[in-house]
Design an enzyme around this catalytic site. Structure first.
Site, PDB file in Angstrom:
ATOM      1  N   ASP A 185      23.740  39.001  48.103  1.00  0.00           N
ATOM      2  CA  ASP A 185      25.165  39.235  47.841  1.00  0.00           C
ATOM      3  C   ASP A 185      25.715  39.637  49.194  1.00  0.00           C
ATOM      4  O   ASP A 185      25.423  40.735  49.692  1.00  0.00           O
ATOM      5  CB  ASP A 185      25.359  40.363  46.822  1.00  0.00           C
ATOM      6  CG  ASP A 185      26.825  40.514  46.471  1.00  0.00           C
ATOM      7  OD1 ASP A 185      27.653  40.645  47.397  1.00  0.00           O
ATOM      8  OD2 ASP A 185      27.160  40.485  45.278  1.00  0.00           O
ATOM      9  N   HIS A 186      26.496  38.748  49.801  1.00  0.00           N
ATOM     10  CA  HIS A 186      26.813  39.009  51.210  1.00  0.00           C
ATOM     11  C   HIS A 186      27.668  40.262  51.404  1.00  0.00           C
ATOM     12  O   HIS A 186      27.723  40.816  52.493  1.00  0.00           O
ATOM     13  CB  HIS A 186      27.428  37.771  51.893  1.00  0.00           C
ATOM     14  CG  HIS A 186      28.870  37.542  51.592  1.00  0.00           C
ATOM     15  ND1 HIS A 186      29.314  36.939  50.463  1.00  0.00           N
ATOM     16  CD2 HIS A 186      29.987  37.843  52.299  1.00  0.00           C
ATOM     17  CE1 HIS A 186      30.640  36.877  50.468  1.00  0.00           C
ATOM     18  NE2 HIS A 186      31.072  37.415  51.583  1.00  0.00           N
ATOM     19  N   HIS A 248      30.219  40.687  43.914  1.00  0.00           N
ATOM     20  CA  HIS A 248      30.651  41.507  45.052  1.00  0.00           C
ATOM     21  C   HIS A 248      31.294  42.836  44.626  1.00  0.00           C
ATOM     22  O   HIS A 248      30.957  43.894  45.150  1.00  0.00           O
ATOM     23  CB  HIS A 248      31.657  40.737  45.905  1.00  0.00           C
ATOM     24  CG  HIS A 248      31.166  39.382  46.340  1.00  0.00           C
ATOM     25  ND1 HIS A 248      29.845  39.133  46.634  1.00  0.00           N
ATOM     26  CD2 HIS A 248      31.811  38.210  46.548  1.00  0.00           C
ATOM     27  CE1 HIS A 248      29.718  37.862  46.991  1.00  0.00           C
ATOM     28  NE2 HIS A 248      30.886  37.284  46.948  1.00  0.00           N
TER      29      HIS A 248
HETATM   30  C1  BG6 Z   1      32.511  34.271  48.132  1.00  0.00           C
HETATM   31  C2  BG6 Z   1      33.426  33.652  47.119  1.00  0.00           C
HETATM   32  O1  BG6 Z   1      31.329  34.714  47.535  1.00  0.00           O
HETATM   33  O2  BG6 Z   1      33.176  35.377  48.742  1.00  0.00           O
HETATM   34  C3  BG6 Z   1      34.730  33.205  47.767  1.00  0.00           C
HETATM   35  O3  BG6 Z   1      32.788  32.537  46.526  1.00  0.00           O
HETATM   36  C4  BG6 Z   1      35.364  34.364  48.485  1.00  0.00           C
HETATM   37  O4  BG6 Z   1      35.631  32.668  46.817  1.00  0.00           O
HETATM   38  C5  BG6 Z   1      34.361  35.027  49.419  1.00  0.00           C
HETATM   39  O5  BG6 Z   1      36.453  33.852  49.232  1.00  0.00           O
HETATM   40  C6  BG6 Z   1      34.942  36.297  50.002  1.00  0.00           C
HETATM   41  O6  BG6 Z   1      34.075  36.774  50.985  1.00  0.00           O
HETATM   42  P1  BG6 Z   1      34.626  37.589  52.231  1.00  0.00           P
HETATM   43  O7  BG6 Z   1      33.411  37.978  52.984  1.00  0.00           O
HETATM   44  O8  BG6 Z   1      35.541  36.665  52.966  1.00  0.00           O
HETATM   45  O9  BG6 Z   1      35.371  38.738  51.647  1.00  0.00           O
END
Ligand code: BG6
Length: 510
Positions: A185-186, A248
């Site tokens: 989960d990034h 997230h």
């Molecule tokens: C991804 C989603 O996991 O996270 C995207 O699939 C979203 O829709 C993105 O835009 C948001 O990530 P970050 O790091 O830009 O907040």
């Protein structure tokens, strides 16, 4: 920082966007910091027929555009390109994985990577099981005590609902042991999300206040100004609830709400996060309209330009009922948080890109300076800004100089960018390094993923089955449906609109 043991990163779905824009740039940044193993290679695998050189060219292009460090240094780029290799296969056919085994054996002989392999599933999710089975059939997944390690990183989405997440967990666990599986989960790789833990558990002053006795409500906002870009077809099947909230936002919630772990290791930290998910009060189907607001952006105007409606985006069904915005009131049924409302919202095509956590503390028990009290609700507020312009704001009341006792809000505002020597690694950089080091602390465990789905499932089902749940339209470039503001009124609170002071808040006058 430790360097991982020699290894090969094998990326399935290597011709896709994620590999070029995130994974290779992250590996390159690690390379520039001398954090990759001495003997290291990347093997890209996917259907597209490419030679090693063509693959290198594409990847270096991605690195030039997306890496943070030395991406304009031709000699460094060239040295890095030499450890990149490519193997085309039909990823859907089990017998094709023999080619991967043969290629890995060759590379191992040439590069000496000790048989340690990290598999990265960057394919469409329907292929996860096939890839795992293909690798297993070639004897590439077994890990024995003292022998080479084999690990697999699984990209999101991890399932579409509870049943599919459980089925995927079962399948992966037939092939890999749980400690070989890294569910990414990034958001957990973001420096500022990790800082939530440091703020809470490395400081003595916050924790005594971090509970129902002192906290009035908590808000988590993940706003994006972008629309669905070229991902309309994917997004239309998924929606904001599954795309952002299930993973997230719930992970961020866990960082905010968890109990202090006894040790900072994968087991202790993940034991605490799962307890947060298990404490989420289930939402009954008939309660969804009351505690969830869903919306979809319609045509809007920003700075004189027209922004298309969601239903006009390529790949999106013309009468789509998919939500691009969701706001929710939820509770954690435990001793720390009993009765404290958590308000969580996320949406596309909002005025700014910002993710932040807001902790509103209770008012003083007695109002000494009554004019300010009568003027409206005022709380001490702690804002943890996760992106962009990462930082922390603490606001409190101060006396306006002069006669009388007029009270005004002031803010102590810390920006990470003030630490001029601080390098903020990207989320993928941190997570890839952790996986190579065998540290799963910032990866989601099976029970956590399933607990999140167990909470989200009834809401997602109600969205698709109960036509009486409104889907509010909101103009692209606005802050979402008015209804989401109304949700907070009975709780004596209001959303923080985080434009002021944000360098990226150029659309805020809307
Ligand atoms: C991804 C989603 O996991 O996270 C995207 O699939 C979203 O829709 C993105 O835009 C948001 O990530 P970050 O790091 O830009 O907040």
């Amino acid at each position: 920082m430790r360097k991982p043991a020699d290894c090969c990163v094998v990326i399935f779905g290597a011709s896709g966007n994620l590999t070029q824009t995130k994974l290779l740039p992250a590996l390159f940044d690690l390379y520039c910091q001398d954090l990759l193993p001495d003997h290291f290679a990347v093997l890209g695998v996917s259907r597209t027929p490419l030679t090693d050189d063509e693959f290198r060219e594409r990847m270096i292009e991605g690195v030039r555009r997306h890496a943070q460090l030395r991406s304009d240094d031709a000699a460094t780029l060239e040295r890095f390109a030499r450890v990149l290799f490519y193997q085309p296969i039909d990823t859907g056919l089990a017998e094709e994985y023999a080619k991967v085994r043969i290629r890995l054996e060759e590379l191992d002989r040439a590069q000496g990577m000790g048989g340690n392999y990290l598999y990265y599933m960057a394919t469409p999710p329907v292929l996860y099981e096939t890839v795992a089975e293909g690798l297993a059939a070639q004897g590439l997944t077994c890990q024995t005590e003292g022998g080479p390690w084999r690990r697999v990183i699984v990209e999101k989405p991890f399932g579409y609902d509870l049943a599919s997440a459980q089925a995927l967990n079962r399948k992966l666990q037939e092939i890999f042991a749980e400690n070989q599986i890294y569910r990414i989960d990034h958001y957990l790789g973001k420096e500022s999300v990790q800082n939530l833990l440091v703020l809470r558990f490395a400081n003595g002053i916050f924790e005594p206040l971090w509970n129902r006795n002192y906290v009035h409500d908590v808000q988590i906002t993940a706003a994006e100004d972008a629309g669905v870009n070229n991902r309309g077809a994917y997004y239309d099947r998924v929606g904001a609830l599954r795309d952002m909230f299930q993973n997230h936002l719930l992970q961020v919630l866990a960082m905010v709400a968890m109990e202090p772990p006894t040790r900072f290791d994968a087991t202790s930290v993940r034991n605490e996060t799962v307890k947060v998910f298990q404490a989420l009060r289930p939402v009954k189907p008939e309660e969804v309209s009351d505690c969830v607001v869903r919306g979809q952006y319609v045509e809007g105007k920003v700075l004189g330009g027209r922004l298309a409606a969601y239903r006009e985006e390529p790949g999106v069904a013309p009468a789509s009922m998919t939500e691009t915005y969701v706001a929710m009131r939820l509770y954690l049924d435990n001793w720390r948080w009993g009765g404290v409302p958590f308000f969580v919202r996320t949406g596309k095509r909002l005025p700014v890109r910002v993710t932040e956590v807001v902790v509103n503390f209770r008012q003083t028990p007695h109002c000494l300076f009554d004019r300010s009290c009568r003027e409206g609700v005022r709380y001490n507020q702690l804002v943890l800004r996760l992106q962009p312009d990462e930082g922390i704001i603490l606001s409190f009341g101060m006396k306006v100089p002069g006669a009388g006792f007029e009270v005004r809000d002031v803010a102590m505002d810390f920006h990470y960018s003030d630490l001029t020597d601080a390098y903020l690694p990207s989320a993928y950089e941190r997570l890839l390094l952790d996986c190579m080091l065998g540290d799963a602390t910032l990866y989601a465990r099976n029970d956590a993923v399933e607990a999140c789905w167990a909470f989200v499932d009834p809401i997602a089902r109600a969205f698709s089955e109960d036509a009486s749940i409104p889907l509010y339209g909101y103009p692209a470039g606005s802050w979402g449906p008015q209804k989401a503001d109304e949700m907070l009124v009975p709780y004596d609170s209001r959303w923080r609109y985080p434009c002021k002071g944000l360098s990226h808040g150029s659309h805020c006058e809307l």
